[in-house]
Scaffold this motif. Structure first.
Motif, mmCIF file in Angstrom:
data_model
loop_
_atom_site.group_PDB
_atom_site.id
_atom_site.type_symbol
_atom_site.label_atom_id
_atom_site.label_comp_id
_atom_site.label_asym_id
_atom_site.label_seq_id
_atom_site.Cartn_x
_atom_site.Cartn_y
_atom_site.Cartn_z
ATOM 1 N N LYS A 17 59.005 56.099 42.777
ATOM 2 C CA LYS A 17 60.364 56.268 43.293
ATOM 3 C C LYS A 17 61.325 57.005 42.368
ATOM 4 O O LYS A 17 62.258 57.646 42.832
ATOM 5 C CB LYS A 17 60.923 54.907 43.699
ATOM 6 C CG LYS A 17 60.062 54.319 44.815
ATOM 7 C CD LYS A 17 60.280 52.890 45.130
ATOM 8 C CE LYS A 17 59.136 52.371 46.009
ATOM 9 N NZ LYS A 17 59.181 50.927 46.236
ATOM 10 N N GLY A 62 63.343 49.690 45.518
ATOM 11 C CA GLY A 62 62.664 49.523 44.232
ATOM 12 C C GLY A 62 62.857 50.764 43.387
ATOM 13 O O GLY A 62 63.159 51.836 43.908
ATOM 14 N N GLU A 76 60.237 41.145 46.915
ATOM 15 C CA GLU A 76 59.696 42.388 46.357
ATOM 16 C C GLU A 76 58.744 43.078 47.335
ATOM 17 O O GLU A 76 58.764 44.304 47.466
ATOM 18 C CB GLU A 76 58.985 42.114 45.028
ATOM 19 C CG GLU A 76 59.911 41.621 43.920
ATOM 20 C CD GLU A 76 60.955 42.664 43.487
ATOM 21 O OE1 GLU A 76 60.725 43.869 43.713
ATOM 22 O OE2 GLU A 76 62.005 42.264 42.938
ATOM 23 N N ASN A 119 59.194 46.822 49.107
ATOM 24 C CA ASN A 119 58.198 47.900 49.081
ATOM 25 C C ASN A 119 57.856 48.379 50.486
ATOM 26 O O ASN A 119 57.710 49.574 50.727
ATOM 27 C CB ASN A 119 56.928 47.427 48.373
ATOM 28 C CG ASN A 119 57.123 47.401 46.859
ATOM 29 O OD1 ASN A 119 58.036 48.026 46.333
ATOM 30 N ND2 ASN A 119 56.254 46.674 46.169
ATOM 31 N N ALA A 136 57.489 45.195 39.963
ATOM 32 C CA ALA A 136 57.225 44.039 40.828
ATOM 33 C C ALA A 136 55.729 43.748 40.954
ATOM 34 O O ALA A 136 55.290 42.612 40.758
ATOM 35 C CB ALA A 136 57.833 44.279 42.210
#
Ligand code: ADP
Ligand code: MG
Length: 589
Positions: free
Chosen positions: A80, A94, A30, A34, A99
């Motif tokens: 996002k 993502g 994760e 990112n 997360a």
């Protein structure tokens, strides 16, 4: 318990977090996602105690403003997407905004971030809290460092499911490699307990990254395919790299490693006939698909993908691989049929052994290429040289002829070709040196193994194995460190033993590897010599192998520089013929 109750939000959050963050490797995955989404050019992963104590990711990406930093770790906080419909165009890794929330529900989180290198902020949360423990100004260059500390410390029920630190570290490294394979333009570093374990510098192609991550320096090919709404890059090892399992076959969709067996099958289907029965290629297919034609929102860790039109992509991949192999070997028919004959002969002599071997056995594909050549009106035949090798041979001839005219002999070792699938020819001074490639390589490796630390390669997929006796267990326990110096890293966890690293260029199959290691039990004090001998015998190029010209020249030069030019069994490594003797033989004076 008494009827239904709605879970307290904090409990619900900690339970849901388990779907996303189940172990340190999930944090690695994760955090990397990112950093990649933030367009970092450099990403470092740092682990302590298999990630259980600390998993840190540091990047030089976009960073976050103070306002975003305050929001980022809340459930459903994302920059996002804004609505479900945005998934149709989202190209980020993502999008669920869960997360960091999950990570902060199950560990202590520290984030240090700056969008410009001038103003930087640090935030600390959790575990499990709903407001930050600390938010203060600090210093940092542009980018973000995020660390998760003491994972599951406050949730013993989850902590129990973690494996030994060594095993967690292996899983973290796998997650790291998965990302690094997909994003070749980023510099990646993996630091474990203070040691730099992997450095994968940015390269311009997927093939180069695959080579760096897997250690397969030769025999890799890159194939490109495009179709309606998708494109794919396929990195594929040639038959020289065949394996007896599929553990080095990867599928990526829009930068995510996914478990999609049908695309693995597509690569295998396309390679059919070029690989010996029961063996598999190594390689990866990287599919880039229009986000509206794929659904990544079906697995909590996005490990699965549903394509709108899987058949078309499958077909394109297998078709591209098929025609690639066809074209590749069509031009090398003459050479390869000789090599096949050689390989068959060696195989009969040594007994079949399937594994990371570089010999190329007779394959259906080659036969097909030969058939096609004949149909295309060319003279087919076992020993016919292909057109391009004929051209390069004549060019070489011309080159050495003009060299001959101007200086009559070469001042530097010059590569002059190969003969009988066994010998490398080097012209140097007024001598022709004929070098036994296997014997030379064996000697060079043997000297190197005894002199220098054996370079090792961490395995992409560790090899699990079981012992047959307490004796074997005791041997492995006792010799673990010594084995590690010999390039073999082994680990034990609750399910049994596992090989994590092997000497670079190790070529044996898994079962044979385990056997060789266990056989070292009988070597007593001479373990290092025994291992060096085993390794050079296994790792040295074989009769019938065709190293490329550069490799052949390098090998030849090294062989000529050997102090004691004999193979470990005592055979001479090379012999020579002088120009004078040659001239005499043809009565040229
Ligand atoms: P998602 O990635 O699904 O949006 P996350 O919980 O992983 O959700 O992250 C939440 C938000 O935090 C991201 O949308 C992004 O805006 C920000 N963020 C997280 N990590 C970084 C990073 N390394 N650099 C810049 N922004 C980040
Ligand atoms: Mg994310």
């Amino acid at each position: 318990m008494d009827g239904i109750a709605i879970l307290a939000p904090e409990e619900a959050r900690r339970i849901a977090a388990g779907e996303v963050i189940d172990r340190p490797a999930a944090l690695v995955r994760e955090f990397l996602d990112n950093a990649i989404d933030a367009k970092a050019a450099n990403i470092d992963i740092t682990l302590e105690e298999g990630g259980c104590k600390k998993t840190e990711c540091s990047d030089d990406g976009a960073g976050m403003s103070r306002k975003d930093l305050e929001l980022c770790w809340h459930t459903h906080a994302t920059s996002k997407i804004r609505a479900l419909a945005d998934l149709d165009t989202a190209l980020t890794l993502g999008f669920r905004g869960e997360a960091l929330a999950a990570a902060s529900a199950v560990s202590r989180i520290e984030i240090i971030t700056s969008t410009d290198g001038r103003e930087a902020w640090q935030l600390e949360t959790g575990p499990g809290g709903s407001s930050p423990v600390k938010l203060e100004q600090t210093r940092r260059t542009k980018g973000t460092t995020i660390r998760a500390l003491n994972l599951f410390e406050s949730i013993p029920a989850r902590k129990r499911f973690l494996k030994r630190e060594g095993s967690e570290a292996v899983l973290c490294r796998q997650a790291f490699i998965d990302k690094a394979l997909a994003f070749n333009a980023i510099n990646f570093r993996f630091i474990q307990d203070g040691k730099l374990k992997d450095f994968l510098p940015a390269v311009s192609s997927k093939k180069e990254r695959f080579a760096a991550a897997t250690g397969h320096q030769n025999f890799l090919h890159e194939i490109n395919v495009t179709g309606d709404g998708f494109s794919a890059v396929i990195v594929l090892g040639g038959p020289e790299l065949y394996r007896n399992d599929r553990r080095q076959l990867f599928v990526f969709a829009n930068g995510r490693r996914v478990h999609d067996f049908s695309l693995i099958q597509a690569m295998e289907y396309g390679s059919q006939g070029w690989f010996p029965n029961g063996t598999h290629p190594v390689g990866a297919v990287y599919v880039e698909v229009d986000p509206s034609l794929a659904d990544f929102n079906i697995h909590p860790a996005k490990r699965e993908v549903r394509f709108r039109d899987p058949g078309t992509i499958h077909h394109a991949v297998s078709g591209a691989v098929k025609s690639f192999f066809h074209n590749l070997y069509l031009g090398r028919v003459g050479k390869d049929s000789r090599r096949d004959a050689e390989a068959q002969r060696t195989q009969r002599e040594e007994g079949e052994e399937v594994g990371r071997d570089s010999r190329r056995p007779q394959t259906e594909g080659l036969k097909e290429a030969q058939r096609t050549r004949r149909e295309e009106g060319e003279e087919g035949g076992e020993f016919k040289f292909s057109y391009d090798s004929a051209i390069s041979a004549s060019l070489r001839l011309r080159e050495s002829f003009s060299q001959c005219l101007c200086e009559s002999s070469s001042q530097f070792p010059v590569y002059a070709g190969r003969v009988f699938g066994v010998f490398i020819l080097i012209e140097w001074g007024d001598k022709l040196y004929i070098i036994d490639q296997h014997a030379a390589h064996e000697r060079i490796l043997y000297d190197r193994f005894l002199k220098e630390p054996i370079p090792k390669q961490e395995l992409l997929a560790p090899i699990p194995f079981c012992t047959d006796s307490d004796d074997e267990d005791a041997f492995l326990e006792k010799k673990r460190e010594e084995l590690s110096r010999l390039g073999i890293d082994i680990e034990k966890d609750e399910t049994g033993w596992r090989i994590d690293a092997l000497p670079s260029d190790w070529r044996l199959g898994d079962a044979a590897t385990v056997k060789e290691i266990l056989e070292l039990r009988t070597a007593g004090e001479n373990m290092a010599e025994r291992w060096a001998a085993t390794m050079c015998c296994r790792a040295a190029i074989k009769d019938g192998d065709y190293p490329d010209d550069e490799t052949a020249l390098a090998l030849g030069k090294e062989a000529l520089a050997l102090k004691d030019p004999r193979c470990p069994h005592g055979r001479p490594v090379w012999t020579e013929i002088s120009k004078e003797a040659l001239y005499k033989a043809v009565r040229r004076d």
